[in-house]
Every structure is written in C-alpha cells, then in structure tokens.
Design a protein around this motif. Structure first.
Motif, short mmCIF file in Angstrom:
data_model
loop_
_atom_site.label_atom_id
_atom_site.label_comp_id
_atom_site.label_asym_id
_atom_site.label_seq_id
_atom_site.Cartn_x
_atom_site.Cartn_y
_atom_site.Cartn_z
N ARG A 15 130.92 53.72 83.91
CA ARG A 15 131.55 53.37 85.04
C ARG A 15 131.70 54.75 85.75
NH1 ARG A 15 128.69 49.20 83.98
NH2 ARG A 15 128.93 46.73 84.63
N ASN A 16 131.04 55.09 86.82
CA ASN A 16 131.39 55.62 87.91
C ASN A 16 132.05 55.24 88.11
OD1 ASN A 16 131.66 57.91 89.07
ND2 ASN A 16 129.91 58.51 90.52
N ASN A 17 133.38 55.59 88.92
CA ASN A 17 134.75 55.14 89.62
C ASN A 17 135.66 56.10 89.85
OD1 ASN A 17 137.36 54.27 88.19
ND2 ASN A 17 135.66 54.21 86.76
N THR A 18 136.41 55.21 91.44
CA THR A 18 137.52 56.61 91.78
C THR A 18 138.99 56.38 91.25
OG1 THR A 18 137.26 55.20 93.78
CG2 THR A 18 135.52 57.23 93.70
N PHE A 19 138.56 55.33 90.73
CA PHE A 19 140.46 54.35 90.01
C PHE A 19 141.03 55.89 89.64
CE2 PHE A 19 137.52 50.33 90.64
CZ PHE A 19 138.81 49.67 91.77
#
Length: 120
Positions: A15-19
């Motif tokens: 899951r590409n995420n910016t968290f």
C-alpha cells in the motif's frame, strides 16, 4: 519473525502511503498489545519502544505474522476513508486473528486438568 520495521517495509510495498513511520509503528504496537493481553494473557508490553528497538521480534510467529500487515493495511484504509477496502480488510483480519487465537489455544496453552476431590 516479524519486526516493526519489516511490517512497515512490506506494507509500504503493498500500500503506497505517505504516513509517517512513527504512526505506522504505533498502529502495529496497538495490535501487539492486543495479542499479548487478550491471547497470551500477559501484561501489556507498555509504550511503543524507541526506534532503535523496532528490529526486535514481535509476539506472533511466522505462520501468522501476516496478521500485523493486514491490521496495518486496515488502519491505513480507514485513515484514507477507503471504507469498502477497510471493511474487506477487517473481515480478513478477524478471520486471521481467530485462526491465531485457536492455534495458540491448541498448541501453546496447557490443557486444563481437573482434580476431583471427595468422590469416594
């Protein structure tokens, strides 16, 4: 065995995420506390360890370590308001969590032995 860093790394691929890693680690630690207190019947492991300890093994063994990934993905989907994906994630998580709980009860927990007194 899974570690906080390895779970974060594998979820970043899925899951590409910016968290931020610290938020992801906090969510993983929530599950770790749940597993230790509910299944292993132990004391809560306390606060999230420092970043230097994120390579220490988590409680759940190799056979069920995807539990951490599924949980983290569900938290990400909920935070991103992807509710349909979140619902699917939660169903998968609950099934895997129940499998782990049943395996732990069968394999690790000693059987209950009843000693009867005064029958004769």
């Amino acid at each position: 065995m899974a570690t906080i860093n390895s779970v974060i790394e594998s979820v970043r691929v899925l899951r590409n995420n910016t968290f931020d890693d610290s938020l992801l680690a906090k969510w993983i630690w929530e599950l770790e506390q749940k597993v230790v207190t509910e299944i292993h019947d132990g004391d809560s492991p306390g606060v999230l360890p420092p970043v230097t300890d994120w390579d220490d093994d988590l409680t759940v063994g190799e056979q069920y370590e995807s539990l951490y990934e599924i949980y983290l993905i569900s938290k990400i989907d909920f935070a991103l308001q992807e509710y349909e994906a979140y619902n699917n994630d939660v169903i998968a998580f609950n099934a895997k969590y129940d499998q782990y709980r049943a395996w732990y009860a069968r394999s690790v927990t000693p059987p209950i032995v009843h000693y009867w007194k005064g029958l004769m």
